[in-house]
Design an enzyme around this catalytic site. Structure first.
Site, PDB file in Angstrom:
ATOM      1  N   ASP A 161       0.896  -1.185   0.075  1.00  0.00           N
ATOM      2  CA  ASP A 161       0.100   0.161   0.032  1.00  0.00           C
ATOM      3  C   ASP A 161       0.732   1.221  -0.014  1.00  0.00           C
ATOM      4  O   ASP A 161       1.838   1.297   0.562  1.00  0.00           O
ATOM      5  CB  ASP A 161      -0.843  -0.039   1.189  1.00  0.00           C
ATOM      6  CG  ASP A 161      -1.927  -1.038   1.270  1.00  0.00           C
ATOM      7  OD1 ASP A 161      -2.276  -1.782   0.233  1.00  0.00           O
ATOM      8  OD2 ASP A 161      -2.690  -1.214   2.117  1.00  0.00           O
ATOM      9  N   ARG A 162       0.292   2.254  -0.617  1.00  0.00           N
ATOM     10  CA  ARG A 162       1.182   3.632  -0.742  1.00  0.00           C
ATOM     11  C   ARG A 162       1.811   4.008   0.499  1.00  0.00           C
ATOM     12  O   ARG A 162       2.938   4.509   0.686  1.00  0.00           O
ATOM     13  CB  ARG A 162       0.342   4.562  -1.555  1.00  0.00           C
ATOM     14  CG  ARG A 162       1.317   5.821  -1.802  1.00  0.00           C
ATOM     15  CD  ARG A 162       0.535   6.862  -2.459  1.00  0.00           C
ATOM     16  NE  ARG A 162       1.185   8.084  -2.712  1.00  0.00           N
ATOM     17  CZ  ARG A 162       1.231   8.687  -3.855  1.00  0.00           C
ATOM     18  NH1 ARG A 162       0.431   8.662  -4.914  1.00  0.00           N
ATOM     19  NH2 ARG A 162       1.842   9.875  -3.942  1.00  0.00           N
TER      20      ARG A 162
END
Length: 229
Positions: free
Chosen positions: A60-61
């Protein structure tokens, strides 16, 4: 951005993804790890016209930590099969606000993705589209914080790869991840930005060429992880 490479050979690259950097190109157009590594290959192997680079898995970012990228189609297929067979080991470190029951355990939930708000939630297994999420956890330490009460350092072994799985399953038990402004009620209404305390710290898999088990680790040294050093 300074690229931190832990290992590189003709078959793969193991590197550290900083938080806030996408794993691959997304609609924001922000610089991503796949593009950064493609630039690395072009710079260091100028005689290769079109160097191959395969995205084996994602983070995830907001999450930082170790990722592995394949440098050949064969390596990509070999590593991807380990992911499918669940023999590819991914471990995370996380600091949560709360005091998990016991020092270890397994969480099993059915999760459904909510695309409109880019979130997921725990639902009944009979809900259409629900997929099982499984993880194991160990408690590595506990400290008391004046603002947030008990903070717990956990090691997470991810057994499935659902959208926001760790964040959803931990928050569903009341163990929201420190800094998570999507799932931790203590941070949802908090003013300003805070870095989520979730880090991919260990990858373990069979090397596509040597056919031997390899392990790579990277430990975060930033707050709140630094409270447990």
């Amino acid at each position: 951005m300074e690229l931190k490479i832990l290992h590189e050979d003709p078959h793969l690259i193991v590197c550290v993804k900083p938080p806030k950097i996408p794993s691959q190109p997304d609609p924001t157009g922000d610089l991503d790890m796949l593009t950064i590594l493609e630039g690395h290959l072009k710079k260091n192997y100028p005689n290769v016209k079109k160097p191959y680079l395969g995205l084996v898995h994602r983070l995830d970012r907001p999450v930082g930590g170790i990722m592995v990228f394949a440098k050949t189609k064969e390596a990509n297929a070999f590593l991807s099969k380990q992911l499918q067979d669940k023999t590819f080991v991914k471990k995370y470190l996380s600091v949560v606000t709360g005091n998990p029951e016991g020092d270890s355990g397994e969480l099993r939930d059915y999760l459904i993705k909510l695309p409109r708000v880019n979130m997921s939630k725990v639902v009944d297994k009979d809900i259409k589209g629900a997929k099982e999420g499984v993880l194991e956890y160990k408690v590595l330490g506990r400290v008391v914080d004046q603002e947030y009460g008990t903070l717990t350092l956990m090691e997470i072994l991810l057994k499935t790869g659902r959208h926001h799985q760790i964040r959803v399953q931990l928050s569903n038990r009341g163990w929201g991840i420190w800094g998570d402004n999507k799932y931790n009620n203590l941070f949802i209404k908090k003013q300003g930005w805070s870095q989520i305390a979730l880090w991919s710290y260990q990858l373990q898999f069979i090397h596509p060429k040597r056919k031997k088990l390899v392990t790579f680790e990277n430990y975060p040294d930033v707050y709140p992880f630094s409270l447990f050093i």
